[in-house]
Design an enzyme around this catalytic site. Structure first.
Site, PDB file in Angstrom:
ATOM      1  N   CYS A  96      54.143  -9.948  25.959  1.00  0.00           N
ATOM      2  CA  CYS A  96      54.147  -8.497  25.721  1.00  0.00           C
ATOM      3  C   CYS A  96      54.864  -7.864  26.899  1.00  0.00           C
ATOM      4  O   CYS A  96      54.505  -8.133  28.062  1.00  0.00           O
ATOM      5  CB  CYS A  96      52.720  -7.962  25.617  1.00  0.00           C
ATOM      6  SG  CYS A  96      52.626  -6.163  25.602  1.00  0.00           S
ATOM      7  N   CYS A 149      60.258  -5.430  22.981  1.00  0.00           N
ATOM      8  CA  CYS A 149      58.853  -5.444  22.559  1.00  0.00           C
ATOM      9  C   CYS A 149      58.628  -6.714  21.743  1.00  0.00           C
ATOM     10  O   CYS A 149      59.302  -6.909  20.724  1.00  0.00           O
ATOM     11  CB  CYS A 149      58.576  -4.206  21.713  1.00  0.00           C
ATOM     12  SG  CYS A 149      56.963  -4.214  20.925  1.00  0.00           S
TER      13      CYS A 149
HETATM   14  N1  DGL Z   1      55.217  -3.859  24.592  1.00  0.00           N
HETATM   15  C1  DGL Z   1      54.769  -4.377  23.352  1.00  0.00           C
HETATM   16  C2  DGL Z   1      55.045  -5.879  23.243  1.00  0.00           C
HETATM   17  O1  DGL Z   1      55.916  -6.397  23.918  1.00  0.00           O
HETATM   18  C3  DGL Z   1      53.439  -4.058  22.758  1.00  0.00           C
HETATM   19  C4  DGL Z   1      52.429  -3.148  23.289  1.00  0.00           C
HETATM   20  C5  DGL Z   1      51.670  -2.466  22.178  1.00  0.00           C
HETATM   21  O2  DGL Z   1      52.156  -1.408  21.745  1.00  0.00           O
HETATM   22  O3  DGL Z   1      50.626  -2.990  21.728  1.00  0.00           O
HETATM   23  O4  DGL Z   1      54.448  -6.560  22.460  1.00  0.00           O
END
Ligand code: DGL
Length: 293
Positions: free
Chosen positions: A210, A95
């Protein structure tokens, strides 16, 4: 309308060239939702013998809309507890929003565990851009982070960086993962958030900042200028994880107690979601209750 989910895009040039690592070990992969499963798919290709537990912090999804201080404390407490419970050999923070905020604090709190983070592929974009205008698509939280400014300064100082913090893309990715189709007009509006900015029409490489966006690449490509390269760092994260596991002395723990997946709160349409977990190596999703493990 539903459609079959295909595993996230693969970087063919990289894939053709690599031999999977023979390293074993237990990994914990972490994200706010399904986004990190794109990284898991890459980990499974690069580390077929590793066990990968997955923790999705659905209780605080979307991370991109949370207060930084609250989120940072929350992530450190949650991961620290998860490490105590699962005892992984390494933790993959799949993430960007969590990595750019809490990686340093996590490493300080748990110097005994290697952490592999996900950071936007700004360096990669700078390496391949002909126009010297690169794009960054990420959550609103990631885009405003000093971490991103530092990446730009260090790795792409001669490039103009056009960044767009997207409010809705992570939600769209959650829906696509469950087999839904997003209205192309909504996707076009999000793409315009990037390409509609000054210099946006000159962007020729976009760093995906993301992990959720792995599941949107085809939908984004369909509403964006055709020459743009979409750069997903999942394979790079997997390669880095493989080198960490190869260098590590493993704990002697049975691998059968792995490949589990948990949510910190019941996710939206959980039955539909569970149907799509199998290609990533998970047959069941549980609720995260560390005391009962
Ligand atoms: N998957 C997450 C990232 O890589 C973020 C998504 C979220 O919860 O806003 O930033």
């Amino acid at each position: 309308m539903t459609q079959a989910l295909s595993l996230p895009n693969r970087d063919k040039t990289v894939e053709e060239a690599f031999l999977p690592s023979q390293a074993e070990g237990r990994l914990l992969a972490f994200d706010s939702g399904i986004g990190g499963l794109g990284v898991v798919a890459a980990l499974r290709r690069h580390l077929p013998l590793a066990g990968i537990d997955y923790l999705a912090d659905t209780a605080l999804f979307p991370y991109g809309e949370q207060d930084d201080a609250v989120l940072s404390r929350h992530i450190v407490t949650l991961i620290d507890r998860a490490i105590e419970t699962i005892r992984p050999d390494a933790v993959v923070i799949a993430c960007n929003t969590a990595s750019t905020l809490a990686l340093t604090a996590l490493r300080e709190k748990r110097p005994d565990i290697p952490f592999i983070g996900c950071v936007p592929a700004v360096r990669w974009a700078a390496r391949i851009s002909q126009s010297r205008v690169i794009g960054l698509l990420a959550t609103r939280a990631t885009v405003r982070r000093p971490y991103v400014a530092a990446l730009h300064e260090q790795y792409a100082p001669d490039c103009t960086l056009v960044a767009y913090g997207a409010r809705y893309l992570a939600d769209y990715a959650e829906a696509v993962f469950r087999g839904e189709t997003i209205d192309p007009e909504l996707m076009r509006q999000e793409a315009m958030g990037l390409f509609g900015q000054p210099n946006g029409e000159r962007i020729d490489a976009v760093a995906l900042g993301c992990t959720h966006y792995t599941f949107l690449v085809e939908a984004l490509r369909a509403v964006s200028p055709p020459h743009v390269a979409w750069l997903d760092p999942a394979n790079a994260v997997a390669r880095q994880t493989a080198s960490v596991l190869e260098a590590r002395v493993m704990k002697d723990m049975p691998l059968k107690e792995t490949n589990r997946l948990w949510f910190t709160a019941p996710p939206k349409d959980s039955a539909l979601l569970e149907e799509h977990l199998l290609p990533f190596g998970y047959s069941h999703a549980g609720l995260w209750k560390p005391r009962s493990l």
